[in-house]
Design a protein around this motif. Structure first.
Motif, short mmCIF file in Angstrom:
data_model
loop_
_atom_site.label_atom_id
_atom_site.label_comp_id
_atom_site.label_asym_id
_atom_site.label_seq_id
_atom_site.Cartn_x
_atom_site.Cartn_y
_atom_site.Cartn_z
N UNK A 1 147.03 -84.47 -10.76
CA UNK A 1 148.00 -84.52 -9.67
C UNK A 1 148.53 -83.13 -9.32
N UNK A 2 148.62 -82.86 -8.02
CA UNK A 2 149.21 -81.62 -7.51
C UNK A 2 150.13 -81.97 -6.34
N UNK A 3 151.33 -81.43 -6.37
CA UNK A 3 152.26 -81.55 -5.25
C UNK A 3 152.40 -80.16 -4.64
N UNK A 4 151.98 -80.02 -3.39
CA UNK A 4 151.88 -78.72 -2.76
C UNK A 4 153.05 -78.45 -1.81
N UNK A 5 153.36 -77.17 -1.63
CA UNK A 5 154.45 -76.79 -0.72
C UNK A 5 154.20 -77.23 0.72
#
Length: 349
Positions: free
Chosen positions: A173-177
């Motif tokens: 999982x990655x939460x990006x700007x």
């Protein structure tokens, strides 16, 4: 209008996708949901299949609503321990071997021990295998390389690994700007997070819902029967909240709520669909109508089980379903907004 905070929903999505929960092995994630709801004044109970039902009494008790989202995910089981110490897999849910080539995974034994591994083609090394690129990605050719010093089936069994052990995929999982969320299992943990945040808001804001409303956190949707039971006799409307499918010929995107008009099970209820569209237009919710050609939901499972209900399906738009998925916070927000107004609206006449 105090909608759930989308940033808080994304934090919850991240927590949910990081809990392994292939269909058939969902105890940990259901317990997480129970703990999340423990501080709220809501009635919860487990069904015999291991799913969780949350009930909020409404002004009208003779007509009920039911909303559902599922915490079970795709995964696999150990099919065979090969003489080399590698594992052959049997897939859980409708996805393809090519979608998991090179993926990190976790093997959980029946005693609860876990081991790491990687899902690879047997013919991975291009320096050894001429057909490394052309060989079919299938059960015969793909295997798990366990991250332990094992080179025989006997050594693998000494670790406690056996046929039938569950294999889960690393969500990465990655939460990006930029607002994007990339992860496996956004189908359907993004929707679960949305429902949990809505329950939170209803309780916190002391909202009296027009109808007694049940929220089913189902745990067998990926294998076809998660939401086919526990529908009360008073339930009139049954709304599945699940991912919107994207691809060629689709209108669904990562920035709006997707309202499904038809999937492989047939059309969804026309009156409920029209009500959802009316609410979206009245409250300025970004939405798309769409058909998902190779898809079924908890709502279609409930219809097939013989429940006399009005059924519908909406959800956030998710790219690359059943692979390394992606959505955007805008889609989470628009779906949340539509559901918030739906919960407080009149039923189909």
């Amino acid at each position: 209008m105090n909608l759930p905070n989308v940033e808080e929903t994304i934090v919850l999505i991240k927590k949910l996708v990081e809990i392994p929960s292939p269909s058939g092995n969902t105890e940990k994630v259901i317990s997480f949901v129970e703990e999340y709801l423990a501080d709220f004044d809501v009635q919860t109970k487990r069904n015999r299949k291991g799913g969780l039902i949350v009930t909020i009494p409404g002004k009208e008790t003779t007509k009920h609503r039911m909303l559902t989202a599922h915490v079970d995910t795709l995964g696999a089981m150990v099919k065979e321990i090969k003489p080399s110490g590698r594992l052959k897999l049997d897939l859980i849910g409708g996805f393809k071997f090519n979608a998991i080539e090179g993926e990190y995974c976790q093997i959980e034994t029946s005693s609860g021990k876990t081991f790491n591994g990687t899902i690879l083609m047997h013919q991975t090394s291009v320096h050894v295998y001429k057909d490394a690129g052309s060989a079919e990605r299938n059960q015969a050719n793909m295997e798990v390389r366990i991250d332990e010093k094992v080179s025989t089936a006997e050594q693998v069994r000494e670790l406690g690994i056996e046929v039938g052990d569950f294999v889960s995929l690393d969500p990465r999982v990655q939460v990006l700007d930029s607002g994007y969320i990339k992860s496996r299992h956004l189908d359907d943990k993004a929707s679960v997070a949305i429902l949990l945040q809505l329950i939170n808001n209803v309780v916190k804001e002391k909202i009296e819902l027009p109808y007694t409303t049940h929220f089913l956190i189902s745990n067998n949707e990926e294998i076809g029967y998660g939401g086919n039971s526990n529908v009360t006799a008073e339930t009139v409307e049954y709304l599945a909240v699940d991912m919107g499918a994207m691809g060629d010929g689709q209108l669904t995107d990562e920035y709006t709520a997707s309202i499904c008009v038809k999937d492989a099970s047939g059309p969804y209820h026309f009156g409920l669909r029209k009500n959802l569209v009316k609410l979206a237009e009245e409250y300025g919710v970004g939405y798309k109508l769409d058909i998902y050609p190779y898809y079924g939901s908890d709502a279609s499972a409930a219809i097939r089980a013989g429940n006399d209900i009005v059924h519908g399906l909406i959800g956030p738009g998710i790219d690359s379903s059943h692979a390394y998925e992606r959505t955007h916070k805008d889609s989470i927000e628009e779906t949340t907004k539509l559901l918030w107004h739906y919960l407080q609206a009149d039923m189909v006449e």
